[in-house]
Motif scaffolding. Structure first.
Motif, PDB file in Angstrom:
ATOM      1  N   PHE A 182     -39.400  10.870 -21.760  1.00  0.00           N
ATOM      2  CA  PHE A 182     -40.461  11.203 -20.414  1.00  0.00           C
ATOM      3  C   PHE A 182     -39.590  10.164 -19.191  1.00  0.00           C
ATOM      4  CE2 PHE A 182     -43.991   9.353 -18.028  1.00  0.00           C
ATOM      5  CZ  PHE A 182     -44.294  10.545 -17.315  1.00  0.00           C
ATOM      6  N   GLU A 183     -39.170   8.867 -19.682  1.00  0.00           N
ATOM      7  CA  GLU A 183     -38.812   8.079 -18.738  1.00  0.00           C
ATOM      8  C   GLU A 183     -37.364   8.600 -18.110  1.00  0.00           C
ATOM      9  OE1 GLU A 183     -40.276   5.704 -17.397  1.00  0.00           O
ATOM     10  OE2 GLU A 183     -41.929   5.317 -18.484  1.00  0.00           O
ATOM     11  N   VAL A 184     -36.640   9.383 -19.186  1.00  0.00           N
ATOM     12  CA  VAL A 184     -35.195   9.789 -18.473  1.00  0.00           C
ATOM     13  C   VAL A 184     -35.522  10.860 -17.631  1.00  0.00           C
ATOM     14  CG1 VAL A 184     -33.104  11.174 -19.368  1.00  0.00           C
ATOM     15  CG2 VAL A 184     -34.068   9.113 -20.617  1.00  0.00           C
ATOM     16  N   PHE A 185     -36.502  11.733 -18.049  1.00  0.00           N
ATOM     17  CA  PHE A 185     -36.966  12.980 -17.040  1.00  0.00           C
ATOM     18  C   PHE A 185     -37.563  12.526 -15.739  1.00  0.00           C
ATOM     19  CE2 PHE A 185     -40.500  15.226 -15.433  1.00  0.00           C
ATOM     20  CZ  PHE A 185     -39.757  16.567 -14.852  1.00  0.00           C
ATOM     21  N   ILE A 186     -38.163  11.320 -15.609  1.00  0.00           N
ATOM     22  CA  ILE A 186     -38.838  10.660 -14.478  1.00  0.00           C
ATOM     23  C   ILE A 186     -37.638  10.313 -13.499  1.00  0.00           C
ATOM     24  CG2 ILE A 186     -40.279   9.107 -13.671  1.00  0.00           C
ATOM     25  CD1 ILE A 186     -41.752  11.481 -14.670  1.00  0.00           C
ATOM     26  N   LEU A 187     -36.533   9.808 -14.444  1.00  0.00           N
ATOM     27  CA  LEU A 187     -35.371   9.048 -13.675  1.00  0.00           C
ATOM     28  C   LEU A 187     -34.708  10.222 -12.738  1.00  0.00           C
ATOM     29  CD1 LEU A 187     -33.122   6.873 -12.787  1.00  0.00           C
ATOM     30  CD2 LEU A 187     -32.250   7.810 -14.973  1.00  0.00           C
ATOM     31  N   VAL A 188     -34.549  11.435 -13.427  1.00  0.00           N
ATOM     32  CA  VAL A 188     -33.903  12.332 -12.715  1.00  0.00           C
ATOM     33  C   VAL A 188     -34.917  12.968 -11.623  1.00  0.00           C
ATOM     34  CG1 VAL A 188     -33.346  14.808 -13.202  1.00  0.00           C
ATOM     35  CG2 VAL A 188     -32.603  13.134 -14.798  1.00  0.00           C
ATOM     36  N   GLY A 193     -36.422  13.800  -6.190  1.00  0.00           N
ATOM     37  CA  GLY A 193     -37.238  13.599  -5.110  1.00  0.00           C
ATOM     38  C   GLY A 193     -37.036  12.747  -3.989  1.00  0.00           C
ATOM     39  N   PHE A 194     -36.038  11.837  -4.090  1.00  0.00           N
ATOM     40  CA  PHE A 194     -35.797  10.930  -3.161  1.00  0.00           C
ATOM     41  C   PHE A 194     -35.004  11.735  -2.026  1.00  0.00           C
ATOM     42  CE2 PHE A 194     -31.797   8.938  -1.734  1.00  0.00           C
ATOM     43  CZ  PHE A 194     -32.218   8.051  -0.885  1.00  0.00           C
ATOM     44  N   PHE A 195     -33.908  12.623  -2.702  1.00  0.00           N
ATOM     45  CA  PHE A 195     -32.828  13.213  -1.775  1.00  0.00           C
ATOM     46  C   PHE A 195     -33.754  14.507  -1.005  1.00  0.00           C
ATOM     47  CE2 PHE A 195     -29.590  11.413  -4.280  1.00  0.00           C
ATOM     48  CZ  PHE A 195     -28.590  11.004  -3.352  1.00  0.00           C
ATOM     49  N   ALA A 196     -34.737  15.043  -1.904  1.00  0.00           N
ATOM     50  CA  ALA A 196     -35.683  16.074  -1.310  1.00  0.00           C
ATOM     51  C   ALA A 196     -36.401  15.625   0.038  1.00  0.00           C
ATOM     52  CB  ALA A 196     -36.346  16.841  -2.093  1.00  0.00           C
ATOM     53  N   ILE A 197     -37.067  14.506  -0.334  1.00  0.00           N
ATOM     54  CA  ILE A 197     -37.812  13.934   0.837  1.00  0.00           C
ATOM     55  C   ILE A 197     -36.955  13.529   2.070  1.00  0.00           C
ATOM     56  CG2 ILE A 197     -39.665  12.261   1.512  1.00  0.00           C
ATOM     57  CD1 ILE A 197     -40.947  12.782  -1.297  1.00  0.00           C
ATOM     58  N   LEU A 198     -36.057  12.704   1.480  1.00  0.00           N
ATOM     59  CA  LEU A 198     -35.050  11.963   2.628  1.00  0.00           C
ATOM     60  C   LEU A 198     -34.614  13.386   3.645  1.00  0.00           C
ATOM     61  CD1 LEU A 198     -33.490   9.176   3.264  1.00  0.00           C
ATOM     62  CD2 LEU A 198     -31.664  10.296   2.383  1.00  0.00           C
ATOM     63  N   VAL A 199     -33.823  14.301   2.986  1.00  0.00           N
ATOM     64  CA  VAL A 199     -33.503  15.613   3.804  1.00  0.00           C
ATOM     65  C   VAL A 199     -34.406  15.811   4.581  1.00  0.00           C
ATOM     66  CG1 VAL A 199     -31.912  17.558   3.609  1.00  0.00           C
ATOM     67  CG2 VAL A 199     -31.317  15.675   2.361  1.00  0.00           C
ATOM     68  N   THR A 200     -35.557  16.373   4.005  1.00  0.00           N
ATOM     69  CA  THR A 200     -36.798  17.106   4.780  1.00  0.00           C
ATOM     70  C   THR A 200     -37.180  16.202   5.835  1.00  0.00           C
ATOM     71  OG1 THR A 200     -37.418  17.942   2.657  1.00  0.00           O
ATOM     72  CG2 THR A 200     -38.750  18.170   4.477  1.00  0.00           C
ATOM     73  N   LEU A 201     -37.411  15.129   5.781  1.00  0.00           N
ATOM     74  CA  LEU A 201     -37.662  14.342   6.817  1.00  0.00           C
ATOM     75  C   LEU A 201     -36.628  14.184   8.194  1.00  0.00           C
ATOM     76  CD1 LEU A 201     -39.081  11.147   5.233  1.00  0.00           C
ATOM     77  CD2 LEU A 201     -40.636  13.068   6.503  1.00  0.00           C
ATOM     78  N   VAL A 323     -45.093  14.846  -4.803  1.00  0.00           N
ATOM     79  CA  VAL A 323     -43.989  14.302  -5.373  1.00  0.00           C
ATOM     80  C   VAL A 323     -44.023  12.668  -5.479  1.00  0.00           C
ATOM     81  CG1 VAL A 323     -41.319  13.821  -5.133  1.00  0.00           C
ATOM     82  CG2 VAL A 323     -42.204  16.069  -4.732  1.00  0.00           C
ATOM     83  N   VAL A 324     -44.348  12.142  -4.382  1.00  0.00           N
ATOM     84  CA  VAL A 324     -44.526  10.474  -4.441  1.00  0.00           C
ATOM     85  C   VAL A 324     -45.863  10.516  -5.523  1.00  0.00           C
ATOM     86  CG1 VAL A 324     -45.285   8.497  -3.199  1.00  0.00           C
ATOM     87  CG2 VAL A 324     -43.887  10.573  -2.045  1.00  0.00           C
ATOM     88  N   LEU A 325     -46.747  10.982  -5.508  1.00  0.00           N
ATOM     89  CA  LEU A 325     -47.961  10.688  -6.444  1.00  0.00           C
ATOM     90  C   LEU A 325     -47.634  11.010  -7.636  1.00  0.00           C
ATOM     91  CD1 LEU A 325     -51.126  10.805  -7.121  1.00  0.00           C
ATOM     92  CD2 LEU A 325     -51.132  13.222  -6.679  1.00  0.00           C
ATOM     93  N   THR A 326     -46.719  11.871  -8.127  1.00  0.00           N
ATOM     94  CA  THR A 326     -46.308  12.056  -9.669  1.00  0.00           C
ATOM     95  C   THR A 326     -45.409  10.878  -9.899  1.00  0.00           C
ATOM     96  OG1 THR A 326     -46.226  14.770  -9.270  1.00  0.00           O
ATOM     97  CG2 THR A 326     -45.000  13.579 -11.156  1.00  0.00           C
ATOM     98  N   LEU A 327     -44.589  10.471  -9.063  1.00  0.00           N
ATOM     99  CA  LEU A 327     -43.675   9.194  -9.544  1.00  0.00           C
ATOM    100  C   LEU A 327     -44.481   8.157  -9.520  1.00  0.00           C
ATOM    101  CD1 LEU A 327     -40.785  10.350  -7.119  1.00  0.00           C
ATOM    102  CD2 LEU A 327     -40.835  10.153  -9.753  1.00  0.00           C
ATOM    103  N   THR A 328     -45.542   7.877  -8.596  1.00  0.00           N
ATOM    104  CA  THR A 328     -46.419   6.813  -8.743  1.00  0.00           C
ATOM    105  C   THR A 328     -47.071   6.544 -10.024  1.00  0.00           C
ATOM    106  OG1 THR A 328     -46.568   6.690  -6.490  1.00  0.00           O
ATOM    107  CG2 THR A 328     -48.111   5.332  -7.663  1.00  0.00           C
ATOM    108  N   TRP A 329     -47.685   7.858 -10.316  1.00  0.00           N
ATOM    109  CA  TRP A 329     -48.368   8.037 -11.662  1.00  0.00           C
ATOM    110  C   TRP A 329     -47.559   7.788 -12.682  1.00  0.00           C
ATOM    111  CZ3 TRP A 329     -52.782  12.496 -12.123  1.00  0.00           C
ATOM    112  CH2 TRP A 329     -53.472  12.319 -13.348  1.00  0.00           C
ATOM    113  N   ALA A 330     -46.303   8.424 -12.892  1.00  0.00           N
ATOM    114  CA  ALA A 330     -45.453   8.129 -13.992  1.00  0.00           C
ATOM    115  C   ALA A 330     -45.248   6.606 -14.055  1.00  0.00           C
ATOM    116  CB  ALA A 330     -44.284   8.901 -13.778  1.00  0.00           C
TER     117      ALA A 330
END
Length: 564
Positions: A182-188, A193-201, A323-330
């Motif tokens: 689960f942690e390896v998946f969350i790392l990916v 998520g970082f690149f997706a949000i960065l580029v979108t903004l 996306v941010v919520l899911t990572l915060t929950w993880a």
């Protein structure tokens, strides 16, 4: 060959743990890859930057936030370098309180270890409460941007937080074997998520800020008499971004080759998270838009308002929040894991009330289930404070800085004292041992029998025999990872000075004039924990807590070895 290497590493880990007085009762599920993923996902720096950037922004402005982030990143690397040295020297789930016992002067080691154990446990429990509340209230924030008429009452935020806590319990108790994957998946997901949000903004924001507005603008919204004081007060927002990188320390008894992999995971996670966190901070400052609208948002999180203002599609902004919520929950799931291991370890050494119950290890899954339930139960109760007063709950949050840095400072200061005096022996030193009185010195490296490795029938801390106290007192020998010579001493000195700076400023209120509602009560909360734990130690604790104990089965092997 791979299986043979894993078997050899397992024997080494078990023997190292036995040298520290403990037998292997938890399962070593984590490899370096999964531990590294765990370390990265517990920091979630770019997500935390989004959640907390307003503090550094209000006191310091965009320029203060950016340059403060760089200082905090490099300085925290120094602190965690020392923590990594300690983790390599003694890789054990107890972490700080065990190291303090090893390093402190004999007269003070027990009471100092006891106080630090309490402070570390409560700091991690407060972090569980904080991170789960962040996730719960982020759900509310997403509901507010989708439905502006929704008021978002605090009691509903607390209920949503409890739902998040239930998810943490589910992963940690019912499917713990999935946690490494689960942690390896969350790392990916964290990186994607970082690149997706960065580029979108950067692409979707209608109008980006100027270079001068980001890199040269300072603010003093707290009304402090000088900009320097304002910067120092706001600096704590950047400090909080990196709190908790020692999560891997408390997983020491569940990772292969812990003495090397823990330092590598901690410092690797700091490098990666610092880089992505800095990039996200700069991006959100360029995309900030109207400052008053963002800081005064009804969502409770300025970054949610930035998403809504930058992305014209409301559904798109909601997905970004998700996306941010899911990572915060993880992250909250992993923090629950860490908090439970720290609490279990301290209970194992009889440092807590109801130690036998909290120190129980489930025979089916080799997980301290009771400890998981205790830390999440207390965290859930702490979130009730939020219903009455968000200001009062901020005092709980304060433990995540003053508590952690207080627990880091004492072992780091004792290590500095020992290394200056040359009392830490080189790695690989073989020490001749004689039979100790009451097992108060470290044993020779034992060959750990198979029935002691992963013995899941071990359900509670060992009971002491009448009139005999067996306390682990491991030799001070560097682990395989440390900074040698004068460089190590210089880094240790800087880390201690930085921690004093952070602890001093962490008790300052965010603005003037100071009122009852804006007062920072962290000095009361953290000081209260230390004072009350010390008082309790002298009332009752010293009759039960003698320091880190030697497990009975390990002690039996040591006696056999000493007789032979």
């Amino acid at each position: 060959m791979a299986n043979g290497m894993q078997s050899t590493l397992g024997q080494t880990d078990d023997a190292t743990l036995a040298l520290l007085g403990k037998k292997q009762v938890l399962k070593r599920r984590f490899s370096f890859t999964s531990l590294f993923a765990f370390a990265v996902c517990e920091l979630i720096t770019w997500e935390t930057v989004l959640a907390l950037f307003a503090q550094a922004f209000s006191n310091g402005g965009p320029a203060g936030a950016i340059y403060g982030f760089i200082i905090a990143w490099l300085s925290t690397m120094s602190v965690y370098t020392v923590i990594s040295e300690l983790a390599s020297l003694a890789p054990i789930a107890g972490g700080q309180y065990y190291w303090v016992y090893m390093l402190a002067p004999p007269k003070y080691k027990t009471v100092c270890s006891y106080a630090i154990g309490w402070l570390t446990c409560l700091a991690w429990i407060a972090t569980v409460a904080t991170e789960t509340l962040f996730a719960g209230t982020m759900i509310q924030g997403a509901m507010i941007i989708d439905n502006p008429d929704y008021a978002g009452p605090k009691w509903q935020g607390t209920l949503l937080t409890w739902v998040v806590i239930l998810g943490c319990i589910f992963i940690n108790v019912l499917i713990p074997q999935w946690l490494p994957r689960f942690e390896v998946f969350i790392l990916v997901f964290h990186i994607a998520g970082f690149f997706a949000i960065l580029v979108t903004l950067l692409v979707m924001t209608p109008s980006l800020g100027t270079n001068a507005s980001v890199w040269l603008t300072v603010l003093n919204e707290g009304g402090w008499p000088t900009q320097g004081i304002s910067f120092c007060v706001g600096f704590l927002g950047n400090v909080a971004t990196f709190v908790g990188a020692d999560a891997s320390v408390h997983m020491a008894e569940e990772v292969a080759n812990a003495a090397l992999n823990i330092p590598r995971a901690i410092l690797g996670a700091m490098l990666i998270n610092g880089a992505v966190g800095f990039a996200m901070l700069v991006t959100v400052l360029y995309c900030l838009g109207d400052i008053e609208t963002v800081l005064g948002t009804a969502t409770g999180f300025p970054f949610i308002q930035v998403f809504a203002d930058s992305v014209p599609n409301l559904a798109g902004a909601t997905v970004m929040v998700a996306v941010v919520l899911t990572l915060t929950w993880a992250c909250a799931i992993g923090i629950t894991t860490t908090a439970s291991r720290m609490t279990w370890s301290f209970a194992r050494d009889k440092g807590l009330p109801f130690s036998s119950f909290i120190g129980h290890v489930n025979s089916r899954n080799a997980i301290p289930v009771n400890a998981v339930l205790v830390v999440t139960g207390i965290a859930a109760l702490l979130t009730l404070i939020y219903i009455g007063s968000s200001t009062a709950f901020n005092d709980v949050i304060s433990l995540t800085i003053t508590g952690f840095y207080g627990s880091y400072f004492l072992p780091a200061a004792f290590l500095l004292y020992r290394r200056i005096k040359g009392e830490v022996l080189p790695h690989g030193t073989v020490v001749e041992h004689s039979r100790p009185d009451h097992m108060t010195t470290s044993p020779p490296p034992p060959e750990v029998p198979g029935d002691l490795k992963h013995d899941h029938k071990y359900n509670s801390p060992p009971s002491l025999r009448a009139g005999e106290v067996e306390v682990a007192n491991a030799r001070l020998i560097w682990g395989p990872w440390h900074v040698p010579g004068i460089l190590g001493i210089a880094n240790n000195v800087y880390a201690c000075c930085y921690m004093i700076f952070v602890i001093f400023w962490s008790v300052w209120p965010p603005a003037t004039p100071v009122t009852v509602s804006t007062m920072n009560y962290s000095v009361v909360v953290t000081g209260g924990v230390l004072i009350l734990s010390t008082i309790w130690y002298f009332i009752r604790g010293k009759r039960e807590y003698k320091g880190p104990l030697i497990d009975e089965d390990v002690a039996a092997i040591m006696r056999i070895g000493s007789v032979s």
